[in-house]
Design a protein around this motif. Sequence first.
Motif, PDB file in Angstrom:
ATOM      1  N   UNK A  78      -3.012  -5.780   4.162  1.00  0.00           N
ATOM      2  CA  UNK A  78      -3.161  -5.099   2.699  1.00  0.00           C
ATOM      3  C   UNK A  78      -1.821  -4.725   2.275  1.00  0.00           C
ATOM      4  N   UNK A  79      -0.874  -4.102   2.960  1.00  0.00           N
ATOM      5  CA  UNK A  79       0.725  -4.058   2.419  1.00  0.00           C
ATOM      6  C   UNK A  79       1.259  -4.892   1.559  1.00  0.00           C
ATOM      7  N   UNK A 127     -13.968  -3.597   6.712  1.00  0.00           N
ATOM      8  CA  UNK A 127     -14.330  -2.081   6.500  1.00  0.00           C
ATOM      9  C   UNK A 127     -12.877  -1.286   5.965  1.00  0.00           C
ATOM     10  N   UNK A 128     -11.846  -1.596   6.980  1.00  0.00           N
ATOM     11  CA  UNK A 128     -10.667  -0.909   6.575  1.00  0.00           C
ATOM     12  C   UNK A 128      -9.792  -1.724   5.609  1.00  0.00           C
ATOM     13  N   UNK A 146      -4.694   3.050  10.307  1.00  0.00           N
ATOM     14  CA  UNK A 146      -6.073   2.959  10.855  1.00  0.00           C
ATOM     15  C   UNK A 146      -6.137   2.111  12.065  1.00  0.00           C
ATOM     16  N   UNK A 147      -7.222   1.684  12.403  1.00  0.00           N
ATOM     17  CA  UNK A 147      -7.271   1.000  13.905  1.00  0.00           C
ATOM     18  C   UNK A 147      -6.726  -0.449  13.877  1.00  0.00           C
ATOM     19  N   UNK A 148      -6.882  -0.862  12.623  1.00  0.00           N
ATOM     20  CA  UNK A 148      -6.442  -2.163  12.432  1.00  0.00           C
ATOM     21  C   UNK A 148      -5.322  -2.331  11.352  1.00  0.00           C
TER      22      UNK A 148
END
Length: 296
Positions: A78-79, A127-128, A146-148
């Motif tokens: 995402x970043x 979901x993340x 987050x977890x991922x």
Amino acid sequence: MRLSTVIMPIYRWSEGREIWRRAEDLGFHTAYTYDHLSWRSMRDAPWYGAVPTLAAAACATERIRLGTLVTSPNFRHPVTLAKELLTVDDVSDGRLTVGIGVGGSGFDATALGQEAWTPKERADRFDEFLPLLDKLLTQDATTERGEYYSAVEARNIPGCVQQPRVPFYVAATGPRGIRLAAEYGQGWITYGSPRGQDNTPVDQAPDVIAAQLAKLRTACEARGRDFASIDKVLMEGSTVEKPLESLDAFVDWAGTYQRLGITEIVIHWPVPGSVFEADLAVFEKIAAEGPAQLGH
């Protein structure tokens, strides 16, 4: 109903530039491209990056919207993805649409050396992935662990040209993905049955889409969201239907889905000698005359 196209990222830009410009001249609403590292039967043929292709297309065109169909967590974070999308949105002066989904089990799933994720693992990551991408594109600075996926003081200044961010079109057929589409999506994308085209007879294909639309409506109602506020996008090419054989075939096919509530149809730009082979003259006739016959 809007009519859009998807142009495979397979062309040297000296040729590809003219195809993207032709898509604009034909009046397509959006020209998308696949965001993969390679794709199925085209794995050993030319294949270029989606984001640089869209940036180049933004410079070669003026009006047509541009987008991914679709990007996914398979090889994206995402970043870094947020920074690239922010840039293409700026280069295109606010013409970017982000088609996004959980990803599949093809070559992209293992290209970085990881084991292919199960459907549940892909859904868990998405979901993340999607909520974090939303935050990155709507905030100047984001920190989240987050977890991922994590972001630590990730800056995205000055923000998107389109406010509050570029639109997300979420590809989803399962309950978790449809829930995310209802929560974060400005649009929803379906390819038809997730079981594949060989498992759905032509006469049953509309029933599959109708059932998915009903699930999307339920998810919107659960959030208190207006079902009509989400664009509903159908991708041609994943069923046994043959809408590109003639203008009449296209109008009959698209009209069926228009009546079900689909608001945008996406057809593949013809690629000779591939699964996307089609008569270019018929394709261009569909682009020129199809929307008018559908009441666009």
